[in-house]
Motif scaffolding. Structure first.
Motif, PDB file in Angstrom:
ATOM      1  N   ARG A  54       0.329  -1.000  -0.009  1.00 21.47           N
ATOM      2  CA  ARG A  54       0.269   0.168   0.315  1.00 21.47           C
ATOM      3  C   ARG A  54       0.597   1.154  -0.303  1.00 21.47           C
ATOM      4  NH1 ARG A  54      -3.722  -0.368   5.335  1.00 21.47           N
ATOM      5  NH2 ARG A  54      -1.838  -0.423   6.024  1.00 21.47           N
ATOM      6  N   LEU A  55       0.963   1.874  -1.231  1.00 24.66           N
ATOM      7  CA  LEU A  55       1.691   3.257  -1.120  1.00 24.66           C
ATOM      8  C   LEU A  55       1.170   4.421  -1.022  1.00 24.66           C
ATOM      9  CD1 LEU A  55       4.588   4.116  -3.069  1.00 24.66           C
ATOM     10  CD2 LEU A  55       2.882   4.935  -4.601  1.00 24.66           C
ATOM     11  N   ALA A  56       1.073   5.313  -0.245  1.00 25.33           N
ATOM     12  CA  ALA A  56       1.027   6.485   0.234  1.00 25.33           C
ATOM     13  C   ALA A  56       0.627   7.376  -0.150  1.00 25.33           C
ATOM     14  CB  ALA A  56       1.616   7.082   1.719  1.00 25.33           C
ATOM     15  N   ARG A  57      -0.403   8.347  -0.553  1.00 18.79           N
ATOM     16  CA  ARG A  57      -1.371   9.264  -1.651  1.00 18.79           C
ATOM     17  C   ARG A  57       0.179  10.068  -0.929  1.00 18.79           C
ATOM     18  NH1 ARG A  57      -6.662  13.034  -0.322  1.00 18.79           N
ATOM     19  NH2 ARG A  57      -5.968  14.667  -1.691  1.00 18.79           N
ATOM     20  N   PRO A  58       0.393  11.028  -1.987  1.00 23.52           N
ATOM     21  CA  PRO A  58       1.343  12.593  -1.804  1.00 23.52           C
ATOM     22  C   PRO A  58       1.468  13.163  -0.840  1.00 23.52           C
ATOM     23  CG  PRO A  58       1.121  12.192  -4.391  1.00 23.52           C
ATOM     24  CD  PRO A  58       0.011  10.585  -3.808  1.00 23.52           C
ATOM     25  N   GLY A  59       2.059  13.159   0.339  1.00 22.32           N
ATOM     26  CA  GLY A  59       2.165  14.210   0.996  1.00 22.32           C
ATOM     27  C   GLY A  59       1.288  13.759   2.275  1.00 22.32           C
ATOM     28  N   LEU A  60       0.923  12.087   2.626  1.00 25.80           N
ATOM     29  CA  LEU A  60       0.666  12.315   3.582  1.00 25.80           C
ATOM     30  C   LEU A  60       1.459  10.697   3.880  1.00 25.80           C
ATOM     31  CD1 LEU A  60      -3.099  11.266   3.301  1.00 25.80           C
ATOM     32  CD2 LEU A  60      -1.961  13.194   3.749  1.00 25.80           C
ATOM     33  N   CYS A  61       1.416  10.293   4.845  1.00 22.08           N
ATOM     34  CA  CYS A  61       2.302   9.578   6.149  1.00 22.08           C
ATOM     35  C   CYS A  61       1.614   8.311   6.254  1.00 22.08           C
ATOM     36  CB  CYS A  61       2.748   9.844   7.232  1.00 22.08           C
ATOM     37  SG  CYS A  61       1.685  10.350   9.058  1.00 22.08           S
ATOM     38  N   VAL A  62       0.101   7.965   6.029  1.00 25.68           N
ATOM     39  CA  VAL A  62      -0.226   6.866   6.354  1.00 25.68           C
ATOM     40  C   VAL A  62      -0.771   6.223   4.841  1.00 25.68           C
ATOM     41  CG1 VAL A  62      -1.356   7.739   8.589  1.00 25.68           C
ATOM     42  CG2 VAL A  62      -2.969   7.946   5.915  1.00 25.68           C
ATOM     43  N   THR A  63      -0.823   4.811   4.712  1.00 24.72           N
ATOM     44  CA  THR A  63      -1.109   4.363   3.362  1.00 24.72           C
ATOM     45  C   THR A  63      -2.514   3.368   3.235  1.00 24.72           C
ATOM     46  OG1 THR A  63      -0.206   2.584   4.397  1.00 24.72           O
ATOM     47  CG2 THR A  63       1.441   3.798   3.565  1.00 24.72           C
ATOM     48  N   ASN A  64      -2.723   3.451   3.589  1.00 25.61           N
ATOM     49  CA  ASN A  64      -4.597   3.695   3.819  1.00 25.61           C
ATOM     50  C   ASN A  64      -5.079   3.740   2.429  1.00 25.61           C
ATOM     51  OD1 ASN A  64      -4.284   4.127   7.188  1.00 25.61           O
ATOM     52  ND2 ASN A  64      -5.393   2.404   7.097  1.00 25.61           N
ATOM     53  N   LEU A  65      -6.094   2.950   1.855  1.00 26.24           N
ATOM     54  CA  LEU A  65      -6.491   3.045   0.212  1.00 26.24           C
ATOM     55  C   LEU A  65      -7.261   3.584   0.759  1.00 26.24           C
ATOM     56  CD1 LEU A  65      -6.625  -0.489  -1.175  1.00 26.24           C
ATOM     57  CD2 LEU A  65      -4.678   1.088  -0.753  1.00 26.24           C
ATOM     58  N   CYS A  66      -8.367   3.922   1.974  1.00 26.71           N
ATOM     59  CA  CYS A  66      -9.627   5.250   2.300  1.00 26.71           C
ATOM     60  C   CYS A  66      -9.088   6.238   1.986  1.00 26.71           C
ATOM     61  CB  CYS A  66     -10.120   4.910   3.119  1.00 26.71           C
ATOM     62  SG  CYS A  66      -9.452   4.393   4.712  1.00 26.71           S
ATOM     63  N   LYS A  67      -7.367   6.347   2.246  1.00 24.02           N
ATOM     64  CA  LYS A  67      -6.744   7.838   2.668  1.00 24.02           C
ATOM     65  C   LYS A  67      -6.474   8.451   1.466  1.00 24.02           C
ATOM     66  CE  LYS A  67      -7.777   9.656   6.553  1.00 24.02           C
ATOM     67  NZ  LYS A  67      -9.055   8.787   7.014  1.00 24.02           N
ATOM     68  N   GLY A  68      -6.505   7.299   0.233  1.00 23.65           N
ATOM     69  CA  GLY A  68      -6.144   7.713  -1.283  1.00 23.65           C
ATOM     70  C   GLY A  68      -4.779   6.983  -1.758  1.00 23.65           C
ATOM     71  N   GLY A  69      -4.258   6.076  -0.426  1.00 18.02           N
ATOM     72  CA  GLY A  69      -3.166   5.140  -0.948  1.00 18.02           C
ATOM     73  C   GLY A  69      -3.423   4.210  -2.556  1.00 18.02           C
ATOM     74  N   THR A  70      -2.559   3.822  -3.092  1.00 18.43           N
ATOM     75  CA  THR A  70      -2.238   2.581  -4.145  1.00 18.43           C
ATOM     76  C   THR A  70      -1.875   1.335  -3.635  1.00 18.43           C
ATOM     77  OG1 THR A  70      -2.093   4.944  -5.325  1.00 18.43           O
ATOM     78  CG2 THR A  70      -1.942   3.104  -6.156  1.00 18.43           C
ATOM     79  N   MET A  71      -2.953   0.513  -4.049  1.00 19.32           N
ATOM     80  CA  MET A  71      -2.125  -0.984  -3.731  1.00 19.32           C
ATOM     81  C   MET A  71      -1.346  -1.351  -5.059  1.00 19.32           C
ATOM     82  SD  MET A  71      -4.968  -3.654  -3.900  1.00 19.32           S
ATOM     83  CE  MET A  71      -5.503  -3.339  -2.354  1.00 19.32           C
ATOM     84  N   LEU A  72      -0.176  -1.953  -4.570  1.00 20.84           N
ATOM     85  CA  LEU A  72       0.403  -2.945  -5.527  1.00 20.84           C
ATOM     86  C   LEU A  72       0.729  -4.548  -4.686  1.00 20.84           C
ATOM     87  CD1 LEU A  72       3.454   0.119  -5.201  1.00 20.84           C
ATOM     88  CD2 LEU A  72       1.623  -0.213  -7.332  1.00 20.84           C
ATOM     89  N   SER A  73       1.295  -4.974  -5.900  1.00 20.86           N
ATOM     90  CA  SER A  73       0.497  -6.270  -5.365  1.00 20.86           C
ATOM     91  C   SER A  73       2.470  -6.024  -4.894  1.00 20.86           C
ATOM     92  CB  SER A  73       1.568  -7.585  -6.380  1.00 20.86           C
ATOM     93  OG  SER A  73       3.070  -6.978  -7.233  1.00 20.86           O
ATOM     94  N   GLY A  74       2.789  -7.147  -3.031  1.00 22.92           N
ATOM     95  CA  GLY A  74       3.694  -6.939  -2.419  1.00 22.92           C
ATOM     96  C   GLY A  74       4.937  -7.541  -3.578  1.00 22.92           C
ATOM     97  N   LYS A  75       4.903  -8.152  -3.938  1.00 24.73           N
ATOM     98  CA  LYS A  75       6.651  -8.519  -4.588  1.00 24.73           C
ATOM     99  C   LYS A  75       6.271  -7.099  -5.814  1.00 24.73           C
ATOM    100  CE  LYS A  75       7.997 -11.411  -9.267  1.00 24.73           C
ATOM    101  NZ  LYS A  75       7.937 -12.262  -9.646  1.00 24.73           N
TER     102      LYS A  75
END
Length: 200
Positions: free
Chosen positions: A117-138
């Motif tokens: 889970r990649l954080a939205r630019p400018g945020l320190c939380v990675t949650n998808l509901c906060k704009g984070g982006t999901m990637l495969s773990g690999k």
């Protein structure tokens, strides 16, 4: 084994916050009850200056006392914990963490997913509901820690998940699903950030 992966955590208080900042330089303030990254505040100390970041808003203060009084007004009126800050590995400066989900079936515990889970630019939380982006773990591991053995690290997360699941099941025998949130620092060390009993 599991204890070595747990960041130091203390109840929220002025004394505990000052102690943790003096020891680690950066901590996270987290609600005891909550989810989705709501209410998480990053607090840091650099020399004699103090700073906290709540969502995209950051404020700096010349003293701990000034910062603490402001922080108390900002945080919600509920119980909080202070967690040792982990400097997560990043992708283009954005922190990334990992969610490993397991569910209990008639055959025992099975893995459902391991995602980054990649954080939205400018945020320190990675949650998808906060704009984070999901990637495969690999892919998340390859982009954030290219020098780390990718397959071995994913297996290490799965092994740690099974160990912690068995520990939790002895304490909470009725659980049927768990979501483990892991952070990896720049050396590749795995840290247990939190465990969710109702993972989304």
């Amino acid at each position: 084994m599991a204890a070595a992966h747990i960041p130091q955590t203390m109840a929220f208080s002025s004394g505990n916050l000052l102690h943790m900042l003096q020891r680690y330089g950066m901590v996270f303030i987290k609600p005891v009850v909550g989810g989705g990254g709501y209410g998480v505040i990053r607090v840091s100390r650099n020399g004699g200056a103090y700073r906290y970041t709540h969502m995209k808003v950051s404020r700096s203060f010349a003293s701990f006392k000034q910062m603490y009084h402001s922080l108390v007004r900002v945080k919600a009126r509920r119980r909080y914990l202070i967690q040792q800050g982990i400097h997560l590995a990043t992708i283009h400066g954005r922190p990334v963490d990992y969610r490993v989900k397991v569910v209990k079936t008639a055959q025992g515990w099975v893995f459902r997913s391991l995602v980054g889970r990649l954080a939205r630019p400018g945020l320190c939380v990675t949650n998808l509901c906060k704009g984070g982006t999901m990637l495969s773990g690999k892919r998340a591991l390859a982009l954030s820690l290219p020098h780390i053995a990718n397959r071995h690290k994913r297996q290490e997360m799965r092994s740690l998940t099974l160990t912690c699941t068995h520990i939790m099941e002895t304490q909470f025998p009725g659980i049927g699903q768990l979501g483990f949130d892991y952070g990896l620092d720049h050396s590749g060390r795995i840290w247990i950030l939190e465990v969710n009993t109702r993972p989304q």
